[in-house]
Design a protein around this motif. Sequence first.
Motif, PDB file in Angstrom:
ATOM      1  N   PRO A   1      22.584 -24.215 -22.389  1.00  0.00           N
ATOM      2  CA  PRO A   1      22.742 -25.762 -22.877  1.00  0.00           C
ATOM      3  C   PRO A   1      21.233 -25.955 -22.672  1.00  0.00           C
ATOM      4  CG  PRO A   1      25.474 -25.379 -22.467  1.00  0.00           C
ATOM      5  CD  PRO A   1      24.623 -24.365 -21.895  1.00  0.00           C
ATOM      6  N   PRO A   2      20.389 -26.714 -22.513  1.00  0.00           N
ATOM      7  CA  PRO A   2      19.035 -27.251 -22.830  1.00  0.00           C
ATOM      8  C   PRO A   2      19.517 -28.316 -21.682  1.00  0.00           C
ATOM      9  CG  PRO A   2      19.276 -27.012 -25.609  1.00  0.00           C
ATOM     10  CD  PRO A   2      20.485 -27.077 -24.609  1.00  0.00           C
ATOM     11  N   VAL A   3      18.441 -28.758 -21.105  1.00  0.00           N
ATOM     12  CA  VAL A   3      18.258 -29.872 -19.454  1.00  0.00           C
ATOM     13  C   VAL A   3      16.696 -30.344 -19.523  1.00  0.00           C
ATOM     14  CG1 VAL A   3      20.450 -27.661 -18.144  1.00  0.00           C
ATOM     15  CG2 VAL A   3      17.545 -27.173 -17.935  1.00  0.00           C
ATOM     16  N   SER A   4      17.099 -31.571 -19.127  1.00  0.00           N
ATOM     17  CA  SER A   4      15.809 -31.827 -19.089  1.00  0.00           C
ATOM     18  C   SER A   4      14.802 -31.410 -18.534  1.00  0.00           C
ATOM     19  CB  SER A   4      16.245 -33.702 -19.035  1.00  0.00           C
ATOM     20  OG  SER A   4      17.216 -33.788 -17.133  1.00  0.00           O
ATOM     21  N   SER A   5      15.256 -30.620 -16.524  1.00  0.00           N
ATOM     22  CA  SER A   5      14.668 -30.537 -15.647  1.00  0.00           C
ATOM     23  C   SER A   5      15.495 -29.114 -14.980  1.00  0.00           C
ATOM     24  CB  SER A   5      14.747 -31.550 -13.788  1.00  0.00           C
ATOM     25  OG  SER A   5      15.599 -31.731 -13.914  1.00  0.00           O
ATOM     26  N   LEU A   6      14.382 -28.184 -14.140  1.00  0.00           N
ATOM     27  CA  LEU A   6      14.979 -27.145 -13.833  1.00  0.00           C
ATOM     28  C   LEU A   6      14.571 -26.688 -12.525  1.00  0.00           C
ATOM     29  CD1 LEU A   6      13.834 -24.813 -14.555  1.00  0.00           C
ATOM     30  CD2 LEU A   6      15.307 -24.790 -16.645  1.00  0.00           C
ATOM     31  N   VAL A   7      15.078 -26.389 -11.028  1.00  0.00           N
ATOM     32  CA  VAL A   7      14.340 -26.267 -10.368  1.00  0.00           C
ATOM     33  C   VAL A   7      14.192 -24.144  -9.927  1.00  0.00           C
ATOM     34  CG1 VAL A   7      14.125 -25.865  -7.671  1.00  0.00           C
ATOM     35  CG2 VAL A   7      14.708 -27.936  -9.141  1.00  0.00           C
ATOM     36  N   ILE A   8      12.825 -23.925  -9.711  1.00  0.00           N
ATOM     37  CA  ILE A   8      12.413 -22.483  -9.585  1.00  0.00           C
ATOM     38  C   ILE A   8      12.976 -22.303  -8.078  1.00  0.00           C
ATOM     39  CG2 ILE A   8      11.513 -19.995  -9.416  1.00  0.00           C
ATOM     40  CD1 ILE A   8      10.530 -21.232 -12.688  1.00  0.00           C
ATOM     41  N   GLN A   9      13.382 -20.871  -7.727  1.00  0.00           N
ATOM     42  CA  GLN A   9      12.899 -20.394  -6.290  1.00  0.00           C
ATOM     43  C   GLN A   9      12.727 -18.754  -6.116  1.00  0.00           C
ATOM     44  OE1 GLN A   9      13.875 -22.600  -3.136  1.00  0.00           O
ATOM     45  NE2 GLN A   9      12.044 -21.124  -2.908  1.00  0.00           N
ATOM     46  N   ILE A  10      10.985 -18.722  -5.148  1.00  0.00           N
ATOM     47  CA  ILE A  10      10.543 -17.258  -5.562  1.00  0.00           C
ATOM     48  C   ILE A  10      11.214 -17.667  -3.845  1.00  0.00           C
ATOM     49  CG2 ILE A  10       8.898 -16.109  -5.197  1.00  0.00           C
ATOM     50  CD1 ILE A  10       7.273 -17.912  -6.898  1.00  0.00           C
ATOM     51  N   SER A  11      11.843 -15.893  -3.277  1.00  0.00           N
ATOM     52  CA  SER A  11      12.428 -14.425  -2.470  1.00  0.00           C
ATOM     53  C   SER A  11      11.252 -15.105  -1.462  1.00  0.00           C
ATOM     54  CB  SER A  11      12.423 -14.200  -2.559  1.00  0.00           C
ATOM     55  OG  SER A  11      14.119 -14.074  -3.565  1.00  0.00           O
ATOM     56  N   HIS A  12      11.248 -15.721  -0.499  1.00  0.00           N
ATOM     57  CA  HIS A  12      10.176 -16.094   1.041  1.00  0.00           C
ATOM     58  C   HIS A  12       9.221 -16.642   1.111  1.00  0.00           C
ATOM     59  CE1 HIS A  12      12.102 -11.736   1.349  1.00  0.00           C
ATOM     60  NE2 HIS A  12      11.913 -10.985   0.440  1.00  0.00           N
TER      61      HIS A  12
ATOM     62  N   LEU B   1       2.008 -14.598  -2.320  1.00  0.00           N
ATOM     63  CA  LEU B   1       3.030 -13.666  -2.888  1.00  0.00           C
ATOM     64  C   LEU B   1       2.309 -12.459  -2.122  1.00  0.00           C
ATOM     65  CD1 LEU B   1       3.229 -15.349  -6.409  1.00  0.00           C
ATOM     66  CD2 LEU B   1       5.113 -15.374  -4.202  1.00  0.00           C
ATOM     67  N   LYS B   2       1.885 -12.394  -1.507  1.00  0.00           N
ATOM     68  CA  LYS B   2       0.609 -10.950  -1.107  1.00  0.00           C
ATOM     69  C   LYS B   2       0.978  -9.970  -2.802  1.00  0.00           C
ATOM     70  CE  LYS B   2       3.680 -10.802   1.889  1.00  0.00           C
ATOM     71  NZ  LYS B   2       4.644 -10.878   2.629  1.00  0.00           N
ATOM     72  N   GLY B   3       0.068 -10.252  -3.686  1.00  0.00           N
ATOM     73  CA  GLY B   3      -0.472  -9.466  -4.380  1.00  0.00           C
ATOM     74  C   GLY B   3       0.955  -8.663  -5.545  1.00  0.00           C
ATOM     75  N   HIS B   4       1.974  -9.737  -5.442  1.00  0.00           N
ATOM     76  CA  HIS B   4       3.216  -9.548  -6.033  1.00  0.00           C
ATOM     77  C   HIS B   4       3.500 -10.853  -6.809  1.00  0.00           C
ATOM     78  CE1 HIS B   4       4.916  -5.859  -3.395  1.00  0.00           C
ATOM     79  NE2 HIS B   4       4.625  -7.278  -2.606  1.00  0.00           N
ATOM     80  N   THR B   5       2.136 -10.569  -7.609  1.00  0.00           N
ATOM     81  CA  THR B   5       2.612 -11.762  -9.672  1.00  0.00           C
ATOM     82  C   THR B   5       2.862 -11.665 -10.482  1.00  0.00           C
ATOM     83  OG1 THR B   5       0.441 -11.542  -9.202  1.00  0.00           O
ATOM     84  CG2 THR B   5       0.902 -12.216  -7.634  1.00  0.00           C
TER      85      THR B   5
ATOM     86  N   THR C   1      23.776 -24.288  -9.090  1.00  0.00           N
ATOM     87  CA  THR C   1      23.840 -25.057 -10.403  1.00  0.00           C
ATOM     88  C   THR C   1      22.052 -26.351 -10.430  1.00  0.00           C
ATOM     89  OG1 THR C   1      25.895 -26.089 -10.074  1.00  0.00           O
ATOM     90  CG2 THR C   1      24.846 -26.701 -11.823  1.00  0.00           C
ATOM     91  N   GLY C   2      21.677 -25.167 -11.080  1.00  0.00           N
ATOM     92  CA  GLY C   2      20.238 -26.129 -11.751  1.00  0.00           C
ATOM     93  C   GLY C   2      19.139 -25.049 -11.323  1.00  0.00           C
ATOM     94  N   VAL C   3      19.122 -24.389  -9.910  1.00  0.00           N
ATOM     95  CA  VAL C   3      18.510 -23.415  -9.505  1.00  0.00           C
ATOM     96  C   VAL C   3      18.308 -22.110  -9.810  1.00  0.00           C
ATOM     97  CG1 VAL C   3      17.510 -22.740  -7.210  1.00  0.00           C
ATOM     98  CG2 VAL C   3      18.556 -24.502  -7.553  1.00  0.00           C
ATOM     99  N   TRP C   4      16.986 -21.828 -10.340  1.00  0.00           N
ATOM    100  CA  TRP C   4      17.000 -20.265 -11.125  1.00  0.00           C
ATOM    101  C   TRP C   4      15.787 -19.485 -10.084  1.00  0.00           C
ATOM    102  CZ3 TRP C   4      18.679 -18.630 -15.150  1.00  0.00           C
ATOM    103  CH2 TRP C   4      19.826 -19.575 -15.979  1.00  0.00           C
ATOM    104  N   VAL C   5      16.097 -18.222  -9.811  1.00  0.00           N
ATOM    105  CA  VAL C   5      15.238 -17.506  -8.553  1.00  0.00           C
ATOM    106  C   VAL C   5      14.486 -16.677  -9.970  1.00  0.00           C
ATOM    107  CG1 VAL C   5      15.229 -15.620  -7.209  1.00  0.00           C
ATOM    108  CG2 VAL C   5      17.386 -16.806  -7.560  1.00  0.00           C
ATOM    109  N   LEU C   6      12.904 -16.853  -9.575  1.00  0.00           N
ATOM    110  CA  LEU C   6      12.084 -16.038 -10.287  1.00  0.00           C
ATOM    111  C   LEU C   6      11.420 -14.461  -9.516  1.00  0.00           C
ATOM    112  CD1 LEU C   6       9.644 -15.791 -11.558  1.00  0.00           C
ATOM    113  CD2 LEU C   6       8.042 -16.887 -10.749  1.00  0.00           C
ATOM    114  N   HIS C   7      11.784 -13.551 -10.389  1.00  0.00           N
ATOM    115  CA  HIS C   7      11.688 -12.273  -9.664  1.00  0.00           C
ATOM    116  C   HIS C   7      10.146 -12.348 -10.358  1.00  0.00           C
ATOM    117  CE1 HIS C   7      16.403 -11.976  -8.838  1.00  0.00           C
ATOM    118  NE2 HIS C   7      15.840 -12.850  -9.863  1.00  0.00           N
ATOM    119  N   LEU C   8       9.589 -10.492  -9.172  1.00  0.00           N
ATOM    120  CA  LEU C   8       7.762 -10.796  -8.613  1.00  0.00           C
ATOM    121  C   LEU C   8       8.042  -9.504  -8.438  1.00  0.00           C
ATOM    122  CD1 LEU C   8       6.230 -13.712  -8.032  1.00  0.00           C
ATOM    123  CD2 LEU C   8       6.032 -13.365 -10.218  1.00  0.00           C
ATOM    124  N   SER C   9       7.637  -8.416  -9.273  1.00  0.00           N
ATOM    125  CA  SER C   9       6.552  -7.341  -8.768  1.00  0.00           C
ATOM    126  C   SER C   9       5.170  -7.244  -8.605  1.00  0.00           C
ATOM    127  CB  SER C   9       7.404  -6.220  -9.768  1.00  0.00           C
ATOM    128  OG  SER C   9       6.326  -6.019 -10.582  1.00  0.00           O
TER     129      SER C   9
END
Length: 226
Positions: A111-122, A203-207, A218-226
């Motif tokens: 379901p839609p949300v009005s806000s969320l949080v994204i976390q990038i490892s490290h 990010l040391k080049g992992h973009t 809840t409400g937190v998502w993990v962003l994956h990069l390579s």
Amino acid sequence: MPAKHVRFASVSTAYPAGVPSLSHSVSSVPSSSGPHTPPFYTSKLPASHHGYSRPKHTRSQSYPIPIRVHNLLAYSHHPPINYDVSLSTSTITTSYRAISTNSFSEPAVYPPVSSLVIQISHLAWPISVQASFNGQYVTVNDVFSAVHRSLRTNATSSEYRAIPSKKDAEKVRMAYEMRYRRLRERHAYEAEKQQGMKRVDFLKGHTRFMGLSTSSHTGVWVLHLS
């Protein structure tokens, strides 16, 4: 041999980002799922949507349904979006002909949300994403824009000094140099260099964007990069 220096701007700099120019027709986008089991919420049956799979049940009643991320944002080893997060969102491309610009105005999660949080490892900086398209729900484009804007924020000298190892600090410095040196136009090159090191350099080049998956919060998502 002269010592190498890293610049740190005195003010935080971030650039606005717009919807990428995609001209393909609207259709379904290949579905992908993240590596984590999503949390469940009690809600009415969702309406049919381009970026989401249709629910199996059709009865209008309340029951637990999983929160789902839009297919354009879902974590995958072969994401439908080609995007280097160190660049403007206008550089987003796709190899799928079914994707249109309308997809970027759809809810980022259902379901839609009005806000969320994204976390990038490290990385220590969480990325807050607010609804901007209509003030009601976070869109796919809100996510891409917030990621780009946050990563374009200037890093401080204390943050650079806090890097745990000299090896990692050197990788960050090299990422900073590579970022401005790839610009061919002299004025753009000098302007980017003068603005100094940014969070994206950590990010040391992992973009390369690989998508979002759920986290244990809840409400937190993990962003994956390579």
